[in-house]
Write a protein that holds these residues in place. Structure first.
Motif, PDB file in Angstrom:
ATOM      1  N   LEU A  73      23.278   6.717   2.342  1.00 36.17           N
ATOM      2  CA  LEU A  73      22.099   6.983   1.519  1.00 36.17           C
ATOM      3  C   LEU A  73      22.242   6.269   0.176  1.00 36.17           C
ATOM      4  CD1 LEU A  73      21.590  10.773   2.282  1.00 36.17           C
ATOM      5  CD2 LEU A  73      20.381   8.819   3.274  1.00 36.17           C
ATOM      6  N   PRO A  74      21.941   4.966   0.170  1.00 37.36           N
ATOM      7  CA  PRO A  74      22.023   4.239  -1.099  1.00 37.36           C
ATOM      8  C   PRO A  74      20.941   4.727  -2.057  1.00 37.36           C
ATOM      9  CG  PRO A  74      20.971   2.879   0.570  1.00 37.36           C
ATOM     10  CD  PRO A  74      21.428   4.131   1.258  1.00 37.36           C
ATOM     11  N   THR A  75      21.131   4.467  -3.341  1.00 38.60           N
ATOM     12  CA  THR A  75      20.038   4.750  -4.262  1.00 38.60           C
ATOM     13  C   THR A  75      18.873   3.867  -3.856  1.00 38.60           C
ATOM     14  OG1 THR A  75      20.841   3.116  -5.854  1.00 38.60           O
ATOM     15  CG2 THR A  75      21.558   5.399  -6.169  1.00 38.60           C
ATOM     16  N   ARG A  76      17.662   4.360  -4.095  1.00 33.77           N
ATOM     17  CA  ARG A  76      16.488   3.609  -3.648  1.00 33.77           C
ATOM     18  C   ARG A  76      15.370   3.726  -4.659  1.00 33.77           C
ATOM     19  NH1 ARG A  76      13.421   5.343   1.689  1.00 33.77           N
ATOM     20  NH2 ARG A  76      11.945   6.261   0.255  1.00 33.77           N
ATOM     21  N   PHE A  77      14.663   2.639  -4.812  1.00 34.77           N
ATOM     22  CA  PHE A  77      13.492   2.568  -5.678  1.00 34.77           C
ATOM     23  C   PHE A  77      12.358   2.009  -4.832  1.00 34.77           C
ATOM     24  CE2 PHE A  77      11.048  -0.230  -8.634  1.00 34.77           C
ATOM     25  CZ  PHE A  77      10.429   0.783  -9.351  1.00 34.77           C
ATOM     26  N   THR A  78      11.255   2.749  -4.721  1.00 33.36           N
ATOM     27  CA  THR A  78      10.106   2.305  -3.934  1.00 33.36           C
ATOM     28  C   THR A  78       8.903   2.170  -4.852  1.00 33.36           C
ATOM     29  OG1 THR A  78      10.950   3.505  -2.012  1.00 33.36           O
ATOM     30  CG2 THR A  78       8.637   2.835  -1.954  1.00 33.36           C
ATOM     31  N   HIS A  79       8.219   1.052  -4.758  1.00 36.88           N
ATOM     32  CA  HIS A  79       7.021   0.867  -5.580  1.00 36.88           C
ATOM     33  C   HIS A  79       6.015  -0.021  -4.862  1.00 36.88           C
ATOM     34  CE1 HIS A  79       7.905  -3.279  -7.052  1.00 36.88           C
ATOM     35  NE2 HIS A  79       9.132  -2.914  -6.768  1.00 36.88           N
ATOM     36  N   GLY A  80       4.800   0.020  -5.354  1.00 29.48           N
ATOM     37  CA  GLY A  80       3.732  -0.801  -4.804  1.00 29.48           C
ATOM     38  C   GLY A  80       3.545  -2.060  -5.619  1.00 29.48           C
ATOM     39  N   ALA A  81       3.308  -3.159  -4.943  1.00 29.73           N
ATOM     40  CA  ALA A  81       3.074  -4.443  -5.607  1.00 29.73           C
ATOM     41  C   ALA A  81       2.480  -5.416  -4.596  1.00 29.73           C
ATOM     42  CB  ALA A  81       4.379  -5.014  -6.162  1.00 29.73           C
ATOM     43  N   ALA A  82       1.897  -6.463  -5.102  1.00 29.28           N
ATOM     44  CA  ALA A  82       1.397  -7.529  -4.225  1.00 29.28           C
ATOM     45  C   ALA A  82       2.587  -8.310  -3.674  1.00 29.28           C
ATOM     46  CB  ALA A  82       0.475  -8.454  -5.007  1.00 29.28           C
ATOM     47  N   LEU A  83       2.499  -8.690  -2.415  1.00 28.66           N
ATOM     48  CA  LEU A  83       3.508  -9.536  -1.781  1.00 28.66           C
ATOM     49  C   LEU A  83       2.826 -10.815  -1.312  1.00 28.66           C
ATOM     50  CD1 LEU A  83       5.374  -6.847   0.368  1.00 28.66           C
ATOM     51  CD2 LEU A  83       6.194  -7.938  -1.733  1.00 28.66           C
ATOM     52  N   ASP A 124       0.857  -1.185   0.000  1.00 27.14           N
ATOM     53  CA  ASP A 124       0.000   0.000   0.000  1.00 27.14           C
ATOM     54  C   ASP A 124       0.893   1.234   0.000  1.00 27.14           C
ATOM     55  OD1 ASP A 124      -1.783   2.075   0.433  1.00 27.14           O
ATOM     56  OD2 ASP A 124      -2.829   1.059   2.080  1.00 27.14           O
ATOM     57  N   MET A 125       0.913   1.974  -1.108  1.00 25.49           N
ATOM     58  CA  MET A 125       1.775   3.151  -1.205  1.00 25.49           C
ATOM     59  C   MET A 125       1.381   4.245  -0.221  1.00 25.49           C
ATOM     60  SD  MET A 125       4.326   2.580  -3.143  1.00 25.49           S
ATOM     61  CE  MET A 125       4.969   4.224  -3.403  1.00 25.49           C
ATOM     62  N   ALA A 126       0.204   4.156   0.376  1.00 20.55           N
ATOM     63  CA  ALA A 126      -0.179   5.111   1.419  1.00 20.55           C
ATOM     64  C   ALA A 126       0.727   4.975   2.649  1.00 20.55           C
ATOM     65  CB  ALA A 126      -1.640   4.918   1.812  1.00 20.55           C
ATOM     66  N   ASP A 127       1.443   3.856   2.764  1.00 18.80           N
ATOM     67  CA  ASP A 127       2.363   3.624   3.876  1.00 18.80           C
ATOM     68  C   ASP A 127       3.754   4.205   3.619  1.00 18.80           C
ATOM     69  OD1 ASP A 127       0.531   2.216   5.465  1.00 18.80           O
ATOM     70  OD2 ASP A 127       0.990   0.322   4.442  1.00 18.80           O
ATOM     71  N   PHE A 128       3.939   4.868   2.493  1.00 21.80           N
ATOM     72  CA  PHE A 128       5.260   5.362   2.093  1.00 21.80           C
ATOM     73  C   PHE A 128       5.909   6.235   3.165  1.00 21.80           C
ATOM     74  CE2 PHE A 128       7.988   8.626   0.307  1.00 21.80           C
ATOM     75  CZ  PHE A 128       8.928   7.866  -0.356  1.00 21.80           C
ATOM     76  N   TYR A 129       5.196   7.220   3.682  1.00 17.98           N
ATOM     77  CA  TYR A 129       5.801   8.175   4.615  1.00 17.98           C
ATOM     78  C   TYR A 129       6.156   7.533   5.948  1.00 17.98           C
ATOM     79  CZ  TYR A 129       4.617  11.476   1.030  1.00 17.98           C
ATOM     80  OH  TYR A 129       4.537  12.106  -0.176  1.00 17.98           O
ATOM     81  N   VAL A 130       5.342   6.611   6.407  1.00 19.40           N
ATOM     82  CA  VAL A 130       5.658   5.877   7.633  1.00 19.40           C
ATOM     83  C   VAL A 130       6.904   5.029   7.404  1.00 19.40           C
ATOM     84  CG1 VAL A 130       4.861   4.092   9.234  1.00 19.40           C
ATOM     85  CG2 VAL A 130       3.279   5.868   8.445  1.00 19.40           C
ATOM     86  N   MET A 131       6.942   4.303   6.275  1.00 16.91           N
ATOM     87  CA  MET A 131       8.115   3.487   5.949  1.00 16.91           C
ATOM     88  C   MET A 131       9.358   4.364   5.871  1.00 16.91           C
ATOM     89  SD  MET A 131      10.412   2.893   3.288  1.00 16.91           S
ATOM     90  CE  MET A 131       9.547   3.692   1.944  1.00 16.91           C
ATOM     91  N   ASN A 132       9.250   5.508   5.218  1.00 18.51           N
ATOM     92  CA  ASN A 132      10.399   6.377   5.005  1.00 18.51           C
ATOM     93  C   ASN A 132      10.989   6.863   6.335  1.00 18.51           C
ATOM     94  OD1 ASN A 132      11.950   7.387   2.808  1.00 18.51           O
ATOM     95  ND2 ASN A 132      11.213   9.441   3.294  1.00 18.51           N
TER      96      ASN A 132
END
Length: 122
Positions: free
Chosen positions: A97-107, A78-86
């Motif tokens: 600070l490694p490069t990072r890619f964040t995306h939404g998908a089924a797990l 759920d991309m709505a969790d992005f800010y909490v995760m961050n």
């Protein structure tokens, strides 16, 4: 030379390695917020923190650490969790600070976050 780190990291019989070391690089398997007993925390915050702790453990077993991560992929159900995760991610990753890619998908059922990293052997 490629070394299977699953033996060193004490894999639980999963059909994959915990990490592979190749040419000075560490390629850990995707890490989720799962406890040793197979349970997942109810709170998303705890799940993210545990996924980062699990990633750190696999990296250390492979001769690396979070400071040597050069790239990380964060998968959220759920991309709505992005800010909490961050926020939790920043607390664990520190000044590295490694490069990072964040995306939404089924797990896999029951998981809300998975981390996939590439690191240099320390």
């Amino acid at each position: 030379m490629i070394a299977d780190v699953a033996r060193l990291a004490g894999a639980d019989g999963s059909p994959f390695s915990s990490a592979t070391i190749a040419g000075g690089w560490v390629f850990p398997a995707g890490q989720v917020g799962e406890r040793a007993d197979g349970s997942v925390p109810e709170s998303f915050e705890e799940e993210v923190a545990l996924a980062l702790t699990n990633l750190r453990g696999v990296l250390e077993a492979a001769g690396s650490d979070l400071a040597h991560v050069v790239r990380i992929q964060v998968i959220l159900t759920d991309m709505a969790d992005f800010y909490v995760m961050n926020r939790i991610y920043r607390d664990h990753i520190g000044q590295n600070l490694p490069t990072r890619f964040t995306h939404g998908a089924a797990l896999a059922p029951g998981y809300r976050v998975e981390l996939v990293a590439t690191a240099v052997v320390a």
